[in-house]
Design a protein around this motif. Structure first.
Motif, PDB file in Angstrom:
ATOM      1  N   THR A 245      21.549 -81.596  12.638  1.00  0.00           N
ATOM      2  CA  THR A 245      22.522 -82.643  12.951  1.00  0.00           C
ATOM      3  C   THR A 245      23.214 -82.394  14.283  1.00  0.00           C
ATOM      4  O   THR A 245      24.021 -83.225  14.713  1.00  0.00           O
ATOM      5  CB  THR A 245      23.578 -82.746  11.842  1.00  0.00           C
ATOM      6  N   GLY A 246      22.934 -81.279  14.909  1.00  0.00           N
ATOM      7  CA  GLY A 246      23.530 -81.028  16.211  1.00  0.00           C
ATOM      8  C   GLY A 246      23.272 -79.625  16.706  1.00  0.00           C
ATOM      9  O   GLY A 246      22.839 -78.753  15.948  1.00  0.00           O
ATOM     10  N   SER A 247      23.510 -79.390  17.997  1.00  0.00           N
ATOM     11  CA  SER A 247      23.293 -78.079  18.592  1.00  0.00           C
ATOM     12  C   SER A 247      24.145 -77.940  19.844  1.00  0.00           C
ATOM     13  O   SER A 247      24.389 -78.921  20.549  1.00  0.00           O
ATOM     14  CB  SER A 247      21.812 -77.884  18.937  1.00  0.00           C
ATOM     15  N   THR A 248      24.588 -76.722  20.103  1.00  0.00           N
ATOM     16  CA  THR A 248      25.328 -76.460  21.344  1.00  0.00           C
ATOM     17  C   THR A 248      24.402 -76.328  22.522  1.00  0.00           C
ATOM     18  O   THR A 248      24.838 -76.355  23.674  1.00  0.00           O
ATOM     19  CB  THR A 248      26.137 -75.162  21.220  1.00  0.00           C
ATOM     20  N   GLY A 249      23.087 -76.138  22.208  1.00  0.00           N
ATOM     21  CA  GLY A 249      22.194 -75.738  23.266  1.00  0.00           C
ATOM     22  C   GLY A 249      22.447 -74.273  23.608  1.00  0.00           C
ATOM     23  O   GLY A 249      23.254 -73.585  22.967  1.00  0.00           O
ATOM     24  N   SER A 250      21.797 -73.789  24.629  1.00  0.00           N
ATOM     25  CA  SER A 250      21.937 -72.396  25.029  1.00  0.00           C
ATOM     26  C   SER A 250      23.197 -72.228  25.881  1.00  0.00           C
ATOM     27  O   SER A 250      23.317 -72.840  26.949  1.00  0.00           O
ATOM     28  CB  SER A 250      20.696 -71.952  25.810  1.00  0.00           C
ATOM     29  N   VAL A 251      24.136 -71.421  25.395  1.00  0.00           N
ATOM     30  CA  VAL A 251      25.397 -71.190  26.093  1.00  0.00           C
ATOM     31  C   VAL A 251      25.533 -69.697  26.377  1.00  0.00           C
ATOM     32  O   VAL A 251      25.306 -68.857  25.489  1.00  0.00           O
ATOM     33  CB  VAL A 251      26.590 -71.673  25.243  1.00  0.00           C
ATOM     34  N   ASN A 252      25.883 -69.338  27.626  1.00  0.00           N
ATOM     35  CA  ASN A 252      26.076 -67.937  27.983  1.00  0.00           C
ATOM     36  C   ASN A 252      27.462 -67.474  27.558  1.00  0.00           C
ATOM     37  O   ASN A 252      28.474 -68.105  27.881  1.00  0.00           O
ATOM     38  CB  ASN A 252      25.898 -67.737  29.492  1.00  0.00           C
ATOM     39  N   TYR A 253      27.504 -66.350  26.829  1.00  0.00           N
ATOM     40  CA  TYR A 253      28.764 -65.778  26.368  1.00  0.00           C
ATOM     41  C   TYR A 253      28.941 -64.399  26.976  1.00  0.00           C
ATOM     42  O   TYR A 253      27.965 -63.663  27.207  1.00  0.00           O
ATOM     43  CB  TYR A 253      28.775 -65.641  24.842  1.00  0.00           C
ATOM     44  N   LEU A 254      30.195 -64.038  27.248  1.00  0.00           N
ATOM     45  CA  LEU A 254      30.513 -62.681  27.642  1.00  0.00           C
ATOM     46  C   LEU A 254      30.445 -61.782  26.413  1.00  0.00           C
ATOM     47  O   LEU A 254      30.492 -62.245  25.267  1.00  0.00           O
ATOM     48  CB  LEU A 254      31.910 -62.621  28.256  1.00  0.00           C
ATOM     49  N   SER A 255      30.353 -60.471  26.609  1.00  0.00           N
ATOM     50  CA  SER A 255      30.341 -59.539  25.482  1.00  0.00           C
ATOM     51  C   SER A 255      31.697 -59.581  24.778  1.00  0.00           C
ATOM     52  O   SER A 255      32.738 -59.800  25.403  1.00  0.00           O
ATOM     53  CB  SER A 255      30.031 -58.124  25.962  1.00  0.00           C
ATOM     54  N   GLY A 256      31.662 -59.419  23.460  1.00  0.00           N
ATOM     55  CA  GLY A 256      32.884 -59.464  22.670  1.00  0.00           C
ATOM     56  C   GLY A 256      32.781 -60.535  21.595  1.00  0.00           C
ATOM     57  O   GLY A 256      31.680 -60.957  21.217  1.00  0.00           O
ATOM     58  N   TYR A 257      33.946 -60.993  21.137  1.00  0.00           N
ATOM     59  CA  TYR A 257      33.999 -61.990  20.066  1.00  0.00           C
ATOM     60  C   TYR A 257      34.551 -63.300  20.603  1.00  0.00           C
ATOM     61  O   TYR A 257      35.544 -63.313  21.339  1.00  0.00           O
ATOM     62  CB  TYR A 257      34.859 -61.485  18.905  1.00  0.00           C
ATOM     63  N   SER A 258      33.891 -64.384  20.225  1.00  0.00           N
ATOM     64  CA  SER A 258      34.333 -65.713  20.635  1.00  0.00           C
ATOM     65  C   SER A 258      34.331 -66.623  19.419  1.00  0.00           C
ATOM     66  O   SER A 258      33.546 -66.441  18.483  1.00  0.00           O
ATOM     67  CB  SER A 258      33.413 -66.292  21.707  1.00  0.00           C
ATOM     68  N   THR A 259      35.223 -67.597  19.430  1.00  0.00           N
ATOM     69  CA  THR A 259      35.342 -68.536  18.319  1.00  0.00           C
ATOM     70  C   THR A 259      35.038 -69.944  18.798  1.00  0.00           C
ATOM     71  O   THR A 259      35.558 -70.395  19.820  1.00  0.00           O
ATOM     72  CB  THR A 259      36.756 -68.487  17.701  1.00  0.00           C
ATOM     73  N   VAL A 260      34.178 -70.611  18.035  1.00  0.00           N
ATOM     74  CA  VAL A 260      33.807 -71.996  18.305  1.00  0.00           C
ATOM     75  C   VAL A 260      34.365 -72.838  17.164  1.00  0.00           C
ATOM     76  O   VAL A 260      34.176 -72.511  15.991  1.00  0.00           O
ATOM     77  CB  VAL A 260      32.279 -72.165  18.385  1.00  0.00           C
ATOM     78  N   GLN A 261      35.067 -73.917  17.496  1.00  0.00           N
ATOM     79  CA  GLN A 261      35.632 -74.772  16.460  1.00  0.00           C
ATOM     80  C   GLN A 261      34.872 -76.098  16.421  1.00  0.00           C
ATOM     81  O   GLN A 261      34.658 -76.732  17.451  1.00  0.00           O
ATOM     82  CB  GLN A 261      37.120 -75.035  16.697  1.00  0.00           C
ATOM     83  N   LEU A 262      34.475 -76.497  15.206  1.00  0.00           N
ATOM     84  CA  LEU A 262      33.711 -77.719  15.020  1.00  0.00           C
ATOM     85  C   LEU A 262      34.596 -78.776  14.392  1.00  0.00           C
ATOM     86  O   LEU A 262      35.358 -78.489  13.477  1.00  0.00           O
ATOM     87  CB  LEU A 262      32.512 -77.468  14.105  1.00  0.00           C
ATOM     88  N   GLU A 263      34.448 -80.021  14.859  1.00  0.00           N
ATOM     89  CA  GLU A 263      35.176 -81.118  14.238  1.00  0.00           C
ATOM     90  C   GLU A 263      34.541 -81.436  12.891  1.00  0.00           C
ATOM     91  O   GLU A 263      33.419 -81.035  12.600  1.00  0.00           O
ATOM     92  CB  GLU A 263      35.151 -82.339  15.161  1.00  0.00           C
ATOM     93  N   ARG A 264      35.252 -82.193  12.032  1.00  0.00           N
ATOM     94  CA  ARG A 264      34.791 -82.414  10.666  1.00  0.00           C
ATOM     95  C   ARG A 264      33.501 -83.224  10.622  1.00  0.00           C
ATOM     96  O   ARG A 264      33.195 -84.008  11.521  1.00  0.00           O
ATOM     97  CB  ARG A 264      35.863 -83.106   9.838  1.00  0.00           C
ATOM     98  N   PHE A 265      32.732 -83.007   9.531  1.00  0.00           N
ATOM     99  CA  PHE A 265      31.491 -83.712   9.271  1.00  0.00           C
ATOM    100  C   PHE A 265      31.698 -84.703   8.137  1.00  0.00           C
ATOM    101  O   PHE A 265      32.729 -84.718   7.477  1.00  0.00           O
ATOM    102  CB  PHE A 265      30.390 -82.723   8.856  1.00  0.00           C
ATOM    103  N   CYS A 266      30.649 -85.485   7.855  1.00  0.00           N
ATOM    104  CA  CYS A 266      30.632 -86.252   6.615  1.00  0.00           C
ATOM    105  C   CYS A 266      30.550 -85.268   5.446  1.00  0.00           C
ATOM    106  O   CYS A 266      29.963 -84.188   5.581  1.00  0.00           O
ATOM    107  CB  CYS A 266      29.428 -87.196   6.576  1.00  0.00           C
ATOM    108  N   PRO A 267      31.152 -85.585   4.304  1.00  0.00           N
ATOM    109  CA  PRO A 267      31.135 -84.644   3.175  1.00  0.00           C
ATOM    110  C   PRO A 267      29.710 -84.221   2.817  1.00  0.00           C
ATOM    111  O   PRO A 267      28.777 -85.033   2.798  1.00  0.00           O
ATOM    112  CB  PRO A 267      31.767 -85.454   2.040  1.00  0.00           C
TER     113      PRO A 267
END
Length: 603
Positions: A559-581
C-alpha cells in the motif's frame, strides 16, 4: 512515492537512546520453560485454558463444555473425590453410592469415562492416600461401623485388596490420613458421629505396609460425637494435629500433637458457639503463612473461617463468609490461580454447588459464584476440586444423589491465561513499551500483566491488568533485568474466542548514551499498536546507508513505500499517518537485512 490518500511520512529527529526489544509470535513449543532465557522462541512457562499449538502462531481459549457428565446412572452418589488411580498422569474420579467405584479418565480431557468397581460397599465416605508406601494411589473409606482401605494391587486400579482397620465404630465420619507418629508412613485418623464419648481415634501403621494397626484413643471434653475431622499442622511445629467439628456441642476444637509422636495431646478451643458444627478444613486464607481453619455449620454463620492470629493456634479471630441455613459441605482450594485460598461448598437440600472467591486474598471480601442450582430438596451431596481436563484450571466435581449423577464443571470455560518464560534482558534497564496484536471479536478481550525483578527466583507480584498497549515506564522499576508477561484472554460467549498473535516488549539498557549506533540493523516494535491515529516506526542503522520501508495489507498488497532513503548511523523514528482500519505490516529492507512488524489500525 507513497499514496498520499493513504498515509503521510515524516522523518523525525534521531532517537535519543539506544533501544532493545523482544517479541514472541509462536508458543507451539509448549510449556514448562521457566527461564531465565535470552529469547522467547516458541516456548513459555505455563498456561490455563489456553490453546497454544493449534493453530501455531496464536493463543486462543480452549473450546469445551461447561457441564460434563462422568456418570448419569450411578445410584445415589453421596461422596466425590479425584486422583490419579491408574498412574497415567491425569485425574480420575471416585464416588461412594450403592457401590464404591472409580471412573477412568480415558482421554485425559474429562469427556470419556469408564467405570471400575472397587468393592461392593454402599454409601462409603472416600478419600485417597498411598497407605502402603508403594507409590500408587490407594483408597481409604469409612462406613457404618468400620474403617478400611483398599490396596491398589497393580497400581492401575484393576485389582484391589481390602484391609479392615477397625470394626467397632458408630457411624464414623470421613477419615483422614497423615503421619501422626513421625515415623515416615501413613497413619489413619477418624471419629464417631453417633457417640457419647466425643473421642478422636488414630491407628498407627505399625509395619508401614497397612496390614498391622495399633489403635490410640484421644479423649476430649465433648459430650457427643464429631461430624467432621481433619488433620494438619496447626501450630507450625512440623507435626500433624487434629481438628474436629463437634456437632452436639456447637464447637470447633483442635488437638495439639504435643510430643510429635501421637502420644501426648492437648485440647484447644477454636470456637465454642458455632451452631451445628459439621465440617472443618485447614488452609491459609489470609496469606500470612500459617494455617487457618474453615468451618461449615447450619446457622447464621454457616460458612466461617477462623484466623490463626498468632500462628500457634492459641488465638483465633472469627470471619463469617456466608449463611445458607442448610446442611453445608465445604472444602478449600485456589480455584482462580491467584495464589490465595477460595472456598467450594454445597448447600445440601438447597441444591446448590457454589464457590466463594477470596477477592482480596485476605479472606475479608468474598464473591459468590453459583456453579449449579438443582433446586430445593434436590440434594447437592458433595463437592471437590481437581483439574479434570488437564488445562491448568481447577474444575469442580459434584455428586448429586437426587438424579444419580457424578459430574464436573469447567468453571473457567470463558477464560484463559498464559505466562511467558522469564526473559533475561542482560543489563539494567529503563523501560519502553509493551505492545501486542490480537483479533478480538465482539464480547472478547485480551489483556496483560507484567512483572520484573533483579532476582528471577523472586519475580514479585503482577502489575495491574493492562487492557491496551502502553509504556512500562511507571509500571516497572528501573534496574530490573528479568521480565515476564502474563496474557489473559476472556469472552462473554462460550465458543467465541479472541486470538493473541504477537507480543513485544522494548527497553533501554541504562548507561548507553546519546545517539550511539546499534551493532546491526533493527526494526523496533511499533508504537502505539493497535493504533487509532499515527503509528511510529523506529529503526536502527549501524552505519550510514539506504533503508526502504514498505507497507503491506493483510492480503499481501503493498500500500506504500518510502523508497530508498539514506539514514545516518543511529536511531531514527518515522511517523505514519493513519490507515483505513485493518491489519498491516511494515517491512524494513537495508542491503541483505530484512525485518517485518505487524500493526493494527482501528477506528
Amino acid at each position: 512515492m507513497l499514496r498520499s490518500t493513504t498515509w503521510a511520512l515524516f522523518i523525525l529527529l534521531p532517537a535519543l537512546l539506544h533501544a532493545d526489544s523482544a517479541s514472541q509470535t509462536d508458543w507451539s513449543g509448549g510449556p514448562d520453560v521457566a527461564g531465565p532465557i535470552t529469547v522467547w522462541d516458541n516456548t513459555f512457562f505455563e498456561s490455563a485454558g489456553a490453546s497454544w499449538a493449534s493453530p501455531a502462531g496464536q493463543i486462543s481459549i480452549l473450546p469445551g463444555d461447561f457441564e460434563n457428565m462422568v456418570d448419569s446412572t450411578f445410584a445415589s452418589p453421596t461422596t466425590v473425590w479425584a486422583d490419579d488411580i491408574d498412574g497415567d498422569g491425569d485425574a480420575d474420579v471416585l464416588s461412594g453410592g450403592v457401590s464404591l467405584s472409580w471412573w477412568e479418565n480415558s482421554d485425559g480431557s474429562g469427556t470419556s469415562w469408564v467405570e471400575n468397581q472397587i468393592a461392593d460397599v454402599s454409601w462409603a465416605k472416600v478419600i485417597t492416600k498411598d497407605i502402603d508406601g508403594d507409590g500408587d494411589t490407594d483408597v481409604l473409606i469409612s462406613k457404618d461401623d468400620f474403617i478400611a482401605w483398599y490396596e491398589n494391587v497393580d497400581g492401575q486400579g484393576t485389582s484391589w485388596s481390602e484391609h479392615v482397620v477397625n470394626t467397632d465404630l458408630n457411624r464414623p465420619v470421613p477419615p483422614c490420613s497423615g503421619d501422626y507418629d513421625n515415623d515416615g508412613d501413613m497413619d489413619i485418623m477418624c471419629a464417631n458421629w453417633i457417640s457419647n464419648d466425643g473421642d478422636f481415634y488414630w491407628w498407627e501403621n505399625t509395619n508401614g505396609q497397612g496390614t498391622s494397626w495399633t489403635e490410640h484413643t484421644i479423649a476430649t471434653t465433648c459430650s457427643g460425637g464429631f461430624y467432621g475431622v481433619c488433620s494438619d499442622d496447626i501450630d507450625g511445629d512440623g507435626d500433624s494435629d487434629f481438628i474436629g467439628a463437634a456437632w452436639y456441642n456447637n464447637k470447633v476444637l483442635w488437638m495439639e500433637n504435643a510430643d510429635g509422636l501421637g502420644t501426648n495431646w492437648i485440647e484447644l478451643t477454636i470456637d465454642d458457639d458455632f451452631e451445628s458444627s459439621i465440617q472443618v478444613h485447614a488452609t491459609d486464607f489470609d496469606g500470612d503463612g500459617d494455617l487457618d481453619v474453615l468451618g461449615a455449620g447450619t446457622g447464621a454463620d454457616a460458612v466461617t473461617w477462623w484466623e490463626n492470629t498468632n500462628g500457634s493456634g492459641s488465638e483465633w479471630s472469627k470471619h463469617v463468609v456466608a449463611d445458607y441455613f442448610s446442611y453445608i459441605t465445604a472444602r478449600s482450594e485456589d480455584l482462580d490461580r491467584d495464589g490465595d485460598s477460595d472456598i467450594l461448598l454445597t448447600t445440601g437440600l438447597d441444591g446448590q454447588f457454589i464457590w466463594q472467591e477470596n477477592t482480596n486474598g485476605l479472606g475479608t471480601i468474598w464473591e459468590e459464584h453459583v456453579v449449579y442450582d438443582a433446586g430445593m430438596y434436590n440434594p447437592a451431596s458433595d463437592i471437590y476440586a481437581e483439574d479434570v481436563n488437564g488445562d491448568g484450571w481447577q474444575d469442580i466435581l459434584g455428586a448429586r444423589s437426587y438424579d444419580n449423577a457424578v459430574t464436573w464443571w469447567n468453571i473457567h470455560i470463558n477464560e484463559a491465561l498464559l505466562e511467558s518464560s522469564i526473559l533475561d534482558l542482560g543489563s539494567n534497564t529503563g523501560w519502553g513499551s509493551l505492545t501486542w496484536t490480537a483479533s478480538m471479536p465482539s464480547g472478547t478481550a485480551v489483556a496483560f500483566q507484567v512483572r520484573a525483578s533483579d532476582d528471577y527466583n523472586q519475580m514479585g507480584v503482577w502489575s495491574d491488568t493492562l487492557n491496551s498497549p502502553c509504556s512500562l515506564e511507571n509500571i516497572l522499576s528501573e534496574n530490573d533485568y528479568y521480565f515476564q508477561y502474563r496474557t489473559i484472554l476472556t469472552t462473554s460467549e462460550q465458543g467465541t474466542s479472541p486470538d493473541l498473535l504477537d507480543v513485544s516488549v522494548s527497553w533501554v539498557p541504562l548507561g548507553i548514551g546519546g545517539s550511539e549506533a546499534p551493532s546491526s540493523f533493527e526494526l523496533l516494535p511499533l508504537w502505539p499498536n493497535p493504533v487509532s491515529g499515527a503509528v511510529s516506526v523506529t529503526i536502527g542503522v549501524p552505519e550510514p546507508g539506504p533503508v526502504t520501508l514498505s507497507i503491506f495489507d493483510v492480503a499481501g498488497r503493498r500500500t506504500g513505500s518510502t523508497g530508498s532513503v539514506n539514514y545516518l548511523s543511529g536511531y531514527s523514528t518515522v511517523q505514519l499517518e493513519r490507515f483505513c482500519p485493518g491489519i498491516y505490516f511494515v517491512r524494513m529492507q537495508a542491503g541483505k537485512f530484512e525485518a517485518t512488524r505487524r500493526f493494527v489500525q482501528v477506528e
